[in-house]
Design a protein around this motif. Structure first.
Motif, PDB file in Angstrom:
ATOM      1  N   LYS A  15       6.209   3.983  12.024  1.00  0.00           N
ATOM      2  CA  LYS A  15       5.670   3.253  13.171  1.00  0.00           C
ATOM      3  C   LYS A  15       4.150   3.230  13.125  1.00  0.00           C
ATOM      4  O   LYS A  15       3.525   2.396  13.743  1.00  0.00           O
ATOM      5  N   SER A  16       3.570   4.157  12.394  1.00  0.00           N
ATOM      6  CA  SER A  16       2.122   4.223  12.256  1.00  0.00           C
ATOM      7  C   SER A  16       1.717   3.726  10.876  1.00  0.00           C
ATOM      8  O   SER A  16       2.405   3.986   9.886  1.00  0.00           O
ATOM      9  N   HIS A  17       0.597   3.070  10.809  1.00  0.00           N
ATOM     10  CA  HIS A  17       0.093   2.550   9.538  1.00  0.00           C
ATOM     11  C   HIS A  17      -0.547   3.633   8.669  1.00  0.00           C
ATOM     12  O   HIS A  17      -0.749   3.426   7.481  1.00  0.00           O
ATOM     13  N   GLN A  40       3.702  -1.688  -2.329  1.00  0.00           N
ATOM     14  CA  GLN A  40       4.728  -1.670  -1.283  1.00  0.00           C
ATOM     15  C   GLN A  40       4.218  -0.969  -0.029  1.00  0.00           C
ATOM     16  O   GLN A  40       4.368  -1.483   1.093  1.00  0.00           O
ATOM     17  N   ASP A  41       3.597   0.190  -0.200  1.00  0.00           N
ATOM     18  CA  ASP A  41       3.089   0.927   0.950  1.00  0.00           C
ATOM     19  C   ASP A  41       1.886   0.227   1.583  1.00  0.00           C
ATOM     20  O   ASP A  41       1.727   0.236   2.803  1.00  0.00           O
ATOM     21  N   ALA A  42       1.047  -0.391   0.775  1.00  0.00           N
ATOM     22  CA  ALA A  42      -0.106  -1.110   1.322  1.00  0.00           C
ATOM     23  C   ALA A  42       0.338  -2.319   2.138  1.00  0.00           C
ATOM     24  O   ALA A  42      -0.232  -2.609   3.193  1.00  0.00           O
ATOM     25  N   VAL A  43       1.364  -3.017   1.679  1.00  0.00           N
ATOM     26  CA  VAL A  43       1.899  -4.155   2.432  1.00  0.00           C
ATOM     27  C   VAL A  43       2.505  -3.673   3.753  1.00  0.00           C
ATOM     28  O   VAL A  43       2.305  -4.299   4.806  1.00  0.00           O
ATOM     29  N   THR A  44       3.210  -2.551   3.719  1.00  0.00           N
ATOM     30  CA  THR A  44       3.733  -1.970   4.960  1.00  0.00           C
ATOM     31  C   THR A  44       2.589  -1.653   5.912  1.00  0.00           C
ATOM     32  O   THR A  44       2.658  -1.936   7.110  1.00  0.00           O
ATOM     33  N   GLY A  55      -6.270  -0.825   4.526  1.00  0.00           N
ATOM     34  CA  GLY A  55      -4.961  -1.281   4.054  1.00  0.00           C
ATOM     35  C   GLY A  55      -5.092  -2.487   3.138  1.00  0.00           C
ATOM     36  O   GLY A  55      -4.439  -2.569   2.097  1.00  0.00           O
ATOM     37  N   TRP A  56      -5.965  -3.421   3.516  1.00  0.00           N
ATOM     38  CA  TRP A  56      -6.179  -4.611   2.682  1.00  0.00           C
ATOM     39  C   TRP A  56      -6.871  -4.252   1.370  1.00  0.00           C
ATOM     40  O   TRP A  56      -6.571  -4.840   0.328  1.00  0.00           O
ATOM     41  N   ALA A  75      -6.957 -10.287  -0.981  1.00  0.00           N
ATOM     42  CA  ALA A  75      -6.843  -9.068  -0.175  1.00  0.00           C
ATOM     43  C   ALA A  75      -8.215  -8.477   0.141  1.00  0.00           C
ATOM     44  O   ALA A  75      -8.465  -8.050   1.274  1.00  0.00           O
ATOM     45  N   PHE A  76      -9.126  -8.479  -0.835  1.00  0.00           N
ATOM     46  CA  PHE A  76     -10.478  -7.967  -0.583  1.00  0.00           C
ATOM     47  C   PHE A  76     -11.218  -8.862   0.412  1.00  0.00           C
ATOM     48  O   PHE A  76     -11.966  -8.370   1.259  1.00  0.00           O
ATOM     49  N   GLU A  77     -10.992 -10.174   0.332  1.00  0.00           N
ATOM     50  CA  GLU A  77     -11.584 -11.092   1.307  1.00  0.00           C
ATOM     51  C   GLU A  77     -11.063 -10.793   2.711  1.00  0.00           C
ATOM     52  O   GLU A  77     -11.816 -10.794   3.684  1.00  0.00           O
TER      53      GLU A  77
END
Length: 108
Positions: A15-17, A40-44, A55-56, A75-77
């Motif tokens: 539930k937490s990022h 996978q974890d970064a997209v979550t 996260g991005w 993603a960096f943008e």
């Protein structure tokens, strides 16, 4: 125990990022890195908290490791945008964006 993930329970849908973000970073820092699991974890992370610049950045690092330079650039943008171009996370995003842009130009 030989595997650090056995030391704690990971809920199937956090539930937490923060947890998937930290786990993504761990996958990126492994030798060799596991870019697939990191992504996978970064997209979550970015699904749970779209305004979390770190996260991005992790999405970008994982995509760069998987040789998806265009996806990494995007993603960096996004990290730069959500951080509004301010602070250390925005500076890191800008640096990584410039690096991946050079790689893209060199490959062209």
């Amino acid at each position: 125990m030989s595997h650090p993930t056995l030391l704690f329970h990971i809920p199937p849908q956090p539930k937490s990022h923060i947890l998937p973000s930290n786990r993504s970073l761990s996958h990126l820092r492994l030798t060799p890195p596991n870019y697939t699991l990191a992504l996978q974890d970064a997209v979550t992370t970015t699904t749970l908290q779209p305004g979390f610049g770190k996260g991005w950045i992790r999405v970008g690092e994982a995509k760069e490791g998987l040789q998806d330079l265009v996806g990494a650039k995007e993603a960096f943008e996004r990290a730069w945008e959500v951080e509004e171009g301010k602070g250390t996370v925005a500076e890191e995003a800008k640096k990584k964006l410039e690096e991946v842009a050079r790689k893209i130009n060199a490959a062209a």
